[in-house]
Each structure stands twice: as C-alpha cells, then as structure tokens.
Enzyme design. Structure first.
Site, PDB file in Angstrom:
ATOM      1  N   HIS A   1       0.851  -1.199   0.000  1.00 48.81           N
ATOM      2  CA  HIS A   1       0.000   0.000   0.000  1.00 48.81           C
ATOM      3  C   HIS A   1       0.877   1.236   0.000  1.00 48.81           C
ATOM      4  O   HIS A   1       2.095   1.139   0.138  1.00 48.81           O
ATOM      5  CB  HIS A   1      -1.010  -0.019   1.154  1.00 48.81           C
ATOM      6  CG  HIS A   1      -0.423   0.111   2.528  1.00 48.81           C
ATOM      7  ND1 HIS A   1       0.386  -0.856   3.097  1.00 48.81           N
ATOM      8  CD2 HIS A   1      -0.521   1.094   3.449  1.00 48.81           C
ATOM      9  CE1 HIS A   1       0.734  -0.463   4.315  1.00 48.81           C
ATOM     10  NE2 HIS A   1       0.212   0.716   4.552  1.00 48.81           N
TER      11      HIS A   1
ATOM     12  N   HIS B   1       1.466   3.946   1.866  1.00 47.58           N
ATOM     13  CA  HIS B   1       2.016   4.723   2.988  1.00 47.58           C
ATOM     14  C   HIS B   1       3.545   4.780   2.929  1.00 47.58           C
ATOM     15  O   HIS B   1       4.206   3.807   2.576  1.00 47.58           O
ATOM     16  CB  HIS B   1       1.552   4.146   4.329  1.00 47.58           C
ATOM     17  CG  HIS B   1       0.105   4.438   4.617  1.00 47.58           C
ATOM     18  ND1 HIS B   1      -0.649   3.697   5.495  1.00 47.58           N
ATOM     19  CD2 HIS B   1      -0.721   5.399   4.129  1.00 47.58           C
ATOM     20  CE1 HIS B   1      -1.880   4.196   5.544  1.00 47.58           C
ATOM     21  NE2 HIS B   1      -1.946   5.221   4.709  1.00 47.58           N
TER      22      HIS B   1
ATOM     23  N   ASP C   1       5.866   4.719   5.078  1.00 45.52           N
ATOM     24  CA  ASP C   1       6.686   3.763   5.832  1.00 45.52           C
ATOM     25  C   ASP C   1       6.744   2.393   5.152  1.00 45.52           C
ATOM     26  O   ASP C   1       7.397   1.474   5.645  1.00 45.52           O
ATOM     27  CB  ASP C   1       6.204   3.645   7.294  1.00 45.52           C
ATOM     28  CG  ASP C   1       4.797   3.100   7.436  1.00 45.52           C
ATOM     29  OD1 ASP C   1       3.913   3.501   6.653  1.00 45.52           O
ATOM     30  OD2 ASP C   1       4.569   2.255   8.331  1.00 45.52           O
ATOM     31  N   HIS C   2       6.079   2.255   3.988  1.00 43.06           N
ATOM     32  CA  HIS C   2       6.121   1.005   3.219  1.00 43.06           C
ATOM     33  C   HIS C   2       6.735   1.183   1.829  1.00 43.06           C
ATOM     34  O   HIS C   2       7.128   0.200   1.211  1.00 43.06           O
ATOM     35  CB  HIS C   2       4.707   0.415   3.113  1.00 43.06           C
ATOM     36  CG  HIS C   2       4.135   0.052   4.449  1.00 43.06           C
ATOM     37  ND1 HIS C   2       3.996  -1.246   4.873  1.00 43.06           N
ATOM     38  CD2 HIS C   2       3.728   0.838   5.485  1.00 43.06           C
ATOM     39  CE1 HIS C   2       3.504  -1.249   6.110  1.00 43.06           C
ATOM     40  NE2 HIS C   2       3.336   0.009   6.502  1.00 43.06           N
TER      41      HIS C   2
ATOM     42  N   HIS D   1      -7.546  -0.583   5.363  1.00 43.16           N
ATOM     43  CA  HIS D   1      -6.521   0.326   5.901  1.00 43.16           C
ATOM     44  C   HIS D   1      -6.283   1.453   4.895  1.00 43.16           C
ATOM     45  O   HIS D   1      -6.300   2.625   5.237  1.00 43.16           O
ATOM     46  CB  HIS D   1      -5.252  -0.472   6.174  1.00 43.16           C
ATOM     47  CG  HIS D   1      -4.083   0.337   6.654  1.00 43.16           C
ATOM     48  ND1 HIS D   1      -4.048   0.931   7.887  1.00 43.16           N
ATOM     49  CD2 HIS D   1      -2.903   0.639   6.063  1.00 43.16           C
ATOM     50  CE1 HIS D   1      -2.881   1.570   8.029  1.00 43.16           C
ATOM     51  NE2 HIS D   1      -2.176   1.414   6.935  1.00 43.16           N
TER      52      HIS D   1
ATOM     53  N   ASP E   1      -0.390  -3.648   6.304  1.00 42.27           N
ATOM     54  CA  ASP E   1      -1.018  -3.129   7.518  1.00 42.27           C
ATOM     55  C   ASP E   1      -2.495  -3.523   7.607  1.00 42.27           C
ATOM     56  O   ASP E   1      -3.313  -2.772   8.144  1.00 42.27           O
ATOM     57  CB  ASP E   1      -0.912  -1.596   7.566  1.00 42.27           C
ATOM     58  CG  ASP E   1       0.508  -1.130   7.841  1.00 42.27           C
ATOM     59  OD1 ASP E   1       1.387  -1.975   8.090  1.00 42.27           O
ATOM     60  OD2 ASP E   1       0.731   0.099   7.802  1.00 42.27           O
TER      61      ASP E   1
ATOM     62  N   HIS F   1       4.258  -4.453  10.854  1.00 46.05           N
ATOM     63  CA  HIS F   1       4.720  -3.812  12.095  1.00 46.05           C
ATOM     64  C   HIS F   1       4.813  -4.797  13.252  1.00 46.05           C
ATOM     65  O   HIS F   1       4.059  -5.775  13.313  1.00 46.05           O
ATOM     66  CB  HIS F   1       3.753  -2.695  12.525  1.00 46.05           C
ATOM     67  CG  HIS F   1       3.721  -1.529  11.600  1.00 46.05           C
ATOM     68  ND1 HIS F   1       4.476  -0.391  11.799  1.00 46.05           N
ATOM     69  CD2 HIS F   1       3.026  -1.315  10.450  1.00 46.05           C
ATOM     70  CE1 HIS F   1       4.237   0.482  10.828  1.00 46.05           C
ATOM     71  NE2 HIS F   1       3.357  -0.062   9.992  1.00 46.05           N
TER      72      HIS F   1
END
Ligand code: ZN
Ligand code: FE
Length: 258
Positions: free
Chosen positions: A55, A57, A59-60, A113, A130, A168
């Site tokens: 996805h 985001h 942080d990915h 998400h 996530d 995570h």
C-alpha cells in the site's frame, strides 16, 4: 521452499521490511527505508531482483527510489494507489513471479486500511502489510468497516499453516487489547507468555500463522459469543451482525489506553 528464507529488516520505530533471499538473490516487501536494506544486501553480497509494495504509505514505499538507484528492478504494487516508480499495477487475480527465488504470488485485494491495499500470497507465505497484524488489524484510514471485515475474512480463509508477515511489530500492544475483548481465551494467554519472552530478547514476534490468528485475534473472531458480548458492552447497544461487532471493537481499540 527451494532454499528461500524470509528475513525481517527492522526500520523506523516498529516496521519490518521483509526480505526474501536465497544464496544470491533477494526481493523485498514494503521497503519504507532503503538504507537498512542496502546495508543487508551489501553485507550478504546479494542482488536485489524485485520490490513488492502492499500500500502507498510512506513507511512502506519510502525506500523504493533509493533501492532503484542501486538496482534496476521491477516494482510491484496496488493498481489503485499512487506510488512513485511502480512498474506493475496489480489487483486481485494478478500474479507476481520472482524467478530468481523460484517464487510465485497471487495478488489479493484487501481494502480497509487504505482503499487499494493488496496482499501477496504464495509458497505458504502471506505478506499483508497493515491489514492483518498478529492479534490485531490496521486502522481504517481510507476504507469502511465492511471492507476491512471482508478483507480479514478473506485472509482468514487461507490455510491454517500460512505464515503471516505483517508490516509492524505491534503484537504485544495488540494482545493487551485482545485480553480486554476476550479475557477467557486460553490460546491468547498462552500467546502472551510466548510473545513477552520474545520481546524481552528483542526478537520479532512474526511471522504468525493463520491458524493462530483464528484462535487469538479478536478481529477474526467477530462471531465468537465472548467477543460479541464485549463489543456490545463497549458500544452500549445491541450488535446483531459480525460487521457491526467488528466496527465496535475497531472503534474501542482506537480509544483503548494501554
Ligand atoms: Zn500503513
Ligand atoms: Fe505501516
């Protein structure tokens, strides 16, 4: 699994970048940061052959560009999200082949998400970003409770032995909430003991597996009478269907103070 191992590369506070590797080649899932991946590849003398994103985001996907500067590799990701550098835009029914590792993945649509979130499933491995966490699930940033519930049901219908690689390290905090929703669940209490030991040693609690999630994760147990009772109490009204139960425990967890 033809000599492929899956390595957690910790990033930021609590992200895992999952790296699949054999003796020569590697592929990464959700590289939020390029630096720790490049350090690992250099140290192990591996060649990167693919990047998979679940996805959009940061942080990915934040490490895509940095990895591409060193390795010209295909980048796979969700069709319906805006991610820089994607070579292949995927949705349910598509397949990803990583020939360097002898691996094939099916793409699953798992919105909730984010609205275009996908998972990669193959060779008994599930990379679910996530959406599904050990003993928890992602927050509903873009999707509805109905969508997230359906996505989690889809993942829980995979074989019990499927290894679950989440984005995570949230397991311990998730268990604290799960105990409030499902206090008499013996499998959950046993999991807590195991997870505490791992965290004391600073070891990952992942991967999980689908069979364990089905017995411990409250978000996969919305038909369970204990969960229904706890959700009803939290919502302060009678909840008649599993989506309403899911929505109530998701909302409860959003406000849960550990
Ligand atoms: Zn995310
Ligand atoms: Fe994340």
């Amino acid at each position: 699994m033809n000599n492929v191992t899956v390595i957690p590369i910790p990033a930021f506070q609590d992200n895992y970048i999952w790296l699949m590797r054999n003796q020569r080649y590697a592929a990464v899932v959700d590289p939020g940061d390029a630096a720790p991946v490049l350090a690992y590849l250099r140290r192990e003398k591996l060649e990167l052959t693919a990047i998979l994103n679940t996805h959009h985001h940061a942080d990915h996907v934040g490490g895509n560009a940095g990895l591409l500067r060193e390795f010209r590799v295909p980048v796979y990701g969700p069709r319906n999200e805006s991610i820089p550098d994607l070579s292949y835009r995927l949705s349910e029914g598509d397949h990803v082949s990583v020939p360097s590792l002898g691996l094939e993945f099916d793409v699953l649509d798992i919105p909730g998400h984010t609205s275009g979130h996908i998972a990669y499933y193959g060779a008994n491995l599930l990379f679910c970003g996530d959406t599904l966490f050990a003993c928890g699930c992602g927050k509903l940033f873009e999707g509805t409770a109905q969508q997230m519930y359906a996505s989690l049901q889809k993942l829980s219908s995979l074989p019990d032995a499927t290894l679950v690689y989440c984005g995570h390290e949230y397991t311990l905090a998730n268990i604290r909430f799960a105990k409030a929703a499902d206090p008499a669940n013996a499998a959950l209490l046993k999991l807590e003991t195991n997870v505490r030991k791992l965290r004391e040693l600073d070891m990952p609690t992942l991967p999980s597996y689908i069979g364990l999630e089905k017995t411990t994760n409250p978000f996969l147990r919305c038909n369970n009478p204990e969960i229904v009772r706890a959700a009803t109490r939290a919502a302060g009204k009678t909840l008649t269907d599993p989506v309403a139960v899911f929505a109530a425990i998701r909302e409860w967890k959003n406000n849960f103070k550990i």
